[in-house]
Design an enzyme around this catalytic site. Sequence first.
Site, short mmCIF file in Angstrom:
data_model
loop_
_atom_site.label_atom_id
_atom_site.label_comp_id
_atom_site.label_asym_id
_atom_site.label_seq_id
_atom_site.Cartn_x
_atom_site.Cartn_y
_atom_site.Cartn_z
N HIS A 23 0.87 -1.20 0.10
CA HIS A 23 0.03 -0.03 -0.15
C HIS A 23 0.81 1.40 0.05
O HIS A 23 0.78 2.30 0.54
CB HIS A 23 -0.96 -0.06 1.25
CG HIS A 23 -2.23 0.53 1.07
ND1 HIS A 23 -2.62 1.86 1.20
CD2 HIS A 23 -3.40 0.07 1.25
CE1 HIS A 23 -3.77 2.10 1.07
NE2 HIS A 23 -4.40 0.91 1.12
N HIS A 77 -14.08 -7.15 3.88
CA HIS A 77 -13.42 -6.03 3.38
C HIS A 77 -13.05 -6.67 1.85
O HIS A 77 -12.29 -7.33 1.73
CB HIS A 77 -12.38 -5.54 4.13
CG HIS A 77 -11.65 -4.47 3.50
ND1 HIS A 77 -11.81 -3.50 2.63
CD2 HIS A 77 -10.16 -4.03 3.90
CE1 HIS A 77 -10.75 -2.66 2.45
NE2 HIS A 77 -9.99 -3.10 3.10
N GLU A 79 -10.90 -4.97 -0.30
CA GLU A 79 -9.73 -4.69 -0.89
C GLU A 79 -8.94 -5.78 -1.34
O GLU A 79 -9.06 -7.00 -0.77
CB GLU A 79 -8.96 -3.86 -0.03
CG GLU A 79 -7.63 -3.30 -0.66
CD GLU A 79 -6.95 -2.13 0.32
OE1 GLU A 79 -7.37 -2.01 1.34
OE2 GLU A 79 -6.18 -1.37 -0.35
N ASP A 81 -6.26 -7.28 -1.07
CA ASP A 81 -5.40 -8.17 -0.23
C ASP A 81 -6.34 -9.42 0.33
O ASP A 81 -5.85 -10.19 1.12
CB ASP A 81 -4.48 -7.36 0.50
CG ASP A 81 -5.41 -6.41 1.48
OD1 ASP A 81 -6.19 -5.96 0.83
OD2 ASP A 81 -4.92 -6.09 2.42
N HIS A 143 -11.22 0.05 6.75
CA HIS A 143 -10.27 1.00 5.98
C HIS A 143 -11.05 1.44 4.94
O HIS A 143 -10.53 2.56 4.40
CB HIS A 143 -9.19 0.20 5.83
CG HIS A 143 -7.97 0.78 4.75
ND1 HIS A 143 -7.46 -0.24 3.82
CD2 HIS A 143 -7.60 2.00 4.79
CE1 HIS A 143 -6.83 0.68 2.96
NE2 HIS A 143 -6.88 1.84 3.51
N ASP A 162 -8.94 -5.43 8.84
CA ASP A 162 -7.70 -4.59 8.78
C ASP A 162 -7.53 -4.01 10.30
O ASP A 162 -6.17 -3.84 10.60
CB ASP A 162 -7.95 -3.57 7.92
CG ASP A 162 -7.51 -3.86 6.45
OD1 ASP A 162 -6.75 -4.70 6.23
OD2 ASP A 162 -7.75 -2.73 5.80
N TYR A 190 1.41 0.25 11.08
CA TYR A 190 0.32 -0.23 10.27
C TYR A 190 -0.73 0.99 10.40
O TYR A 190 -1.39 1.61 9.55
CB TYR A 190 -0.46 -1.60 10.40
CG TYR A 190 -1.40 -1.93 9.65
CD1 TYR A 190 -1.15 -2.49 8.67
CD2 TYR A 190 -2.54 -1.61 10.24
CE1 TYR A 190 -1.85 -2.96 7.71
CE2 TYR A 190 -3.59 -1.97 9.08
CZ TYR A 190 -3.57 -2.60 8.33
OH TYR A 190 -4.34 -3.03 7.18
N HIS A 221 -4.28 -9.23 8.86
CA HIS A 221 -2.89 -9.19 8.89
C HIS A 221 -2.11 -9.36 10.32
O HIS A 221 -2.69 -8.83 11.17
CB HIS A 221 -2.71 -7.84 8.46
CG HIS A 221 -3.08 -7.20 7.10
ND1 HIS A 221 -2.72 -7.56 5.96
CD2 HIS A 221 -3.90 -6.30 6.73
CE1 HIS A 221 -3.27 -7.21 5.09
NE2 HIS A 221 -4.28 -6.47 5.52
FE1 FEO Z 1 -7.70 -2.35 3.27
FE2 FEO Z 1 -5.87 -4.98 4.35
O1 FEO Z 1 -6.70 -4.10 3.06
#
Ligand code: FEO
Length: 405
Positions: A23, A77, A79, A81, A143, A162, A190, A221
């Site tokens: 990112h 989410h 996104e 990832d 996020h 996230d 992070y 994560h």
């Molecule tokens: Fe907002 Fe881990 O992606």
Amino acid sequence: MAVELTKDIYWVGAIDWQLRSFHGFATPRGGTYNAYLLIDEKVTLIDSTKPEFGDELLQRISEIIDPSKIDYIVCNHAEIDHSGSIPTIMKAAPNAKIITSTKGKVILERHHKQNWEYEIVRTNDEFSIGSRTLHFATIPMVHWPDSMVTYVVEDKILFSNDTFGQQIASWERFSDELSFDVIMEENQRYYANIVMPFANPVKNALKLVNGFECDMIAPAHGVIFRNPEHINQILESYRKWSNHESEERAVIVYDTMWESTAKMAKSIQRACELLNIPYTIHNLTTDNLTLVTHEMMVSKYVFIGSPVLNNGLMPQVAAFLHYMRGFSPKNKVGMAFGSYGWSAQSAKLIEATFEKLCWTILPSIEIDYFPDETELLALTETVIKNLQTDHKQFAHVNPSECELI
Ligand code: FEO
């Protein structure tokens, strides 16, 4: 290998040992994309991985169950990832249904252009998968607008996506298996580089999350928190960060052309030492600005220096200010400094960012060409005096007793 969190709930995600930029921010310790498999009457996968880890995810699921038996995929989410390997899973489990938020569906459709079957959930919706109940809460902008968390009522596990994440590649899966200092450093990093602009949404999310009794917090994560003390600490850290509370620390950030601004940075460093303010000092030519952003987030006092270059700032300082401004850090004390040749301009350019962020601004100092020892000593004295004016905790130091390092 898959890792069991508790009976019939498994980590099946992927470890990205080579990740060094995520990112846009530096990830010196690599990263992880956590996905979780719940074996119940309805087999449920919570989140997935980046697309290139789809086969790894599938393999870990296969250690436990035939992937074709997956009934639901919860997408907390969208996104990439976390949703990037949903197409791989959907090929293996074509009858699976995706559970997500209203905005999650919109984003998944834009990303993947597939006619999947969806179940849309909102805050406080509950969904039975057999012996377990999934409770959902949307946490927009932590996020992305679609973000949500999933709480397993019977096991008291919060799958927080996230939120509370860290980028660490490690064999260990739980926070009590690694150095907690390292985990918290990565957590801060992070937060500083991903979550910081969303302080108010984080506060709203914490209100919801605090309503759950959590035996475990399993982010998307990094490591999973199961130690009650670690759970309390991570919740408290998010409370503190979302309230823009920083520490009595300083960060000195600069770039230099012919070492004049570097010498000025050292004079400020000396002031911090005499005032007993813990500090870090960063030359942006050598230090990654996303790592420096982490130091800026935790520090109350932020000193930024640049010589004048072509009526502007050194490019790395300009980039740092631009990046920092996007995060809207609050409640800080800023001071600009720098050297110049024929026209002093850098302080007002740096202070323009301080003003936008509504920081307390200490008087700037600019020195023409090359500072001599007297000027450098005077700079240390001035920084001490300026900090003493509004910060009584520094009153014990006598500025006239300063010596150069
Ligand atoms: Fe907002 Fe881990 O992606």
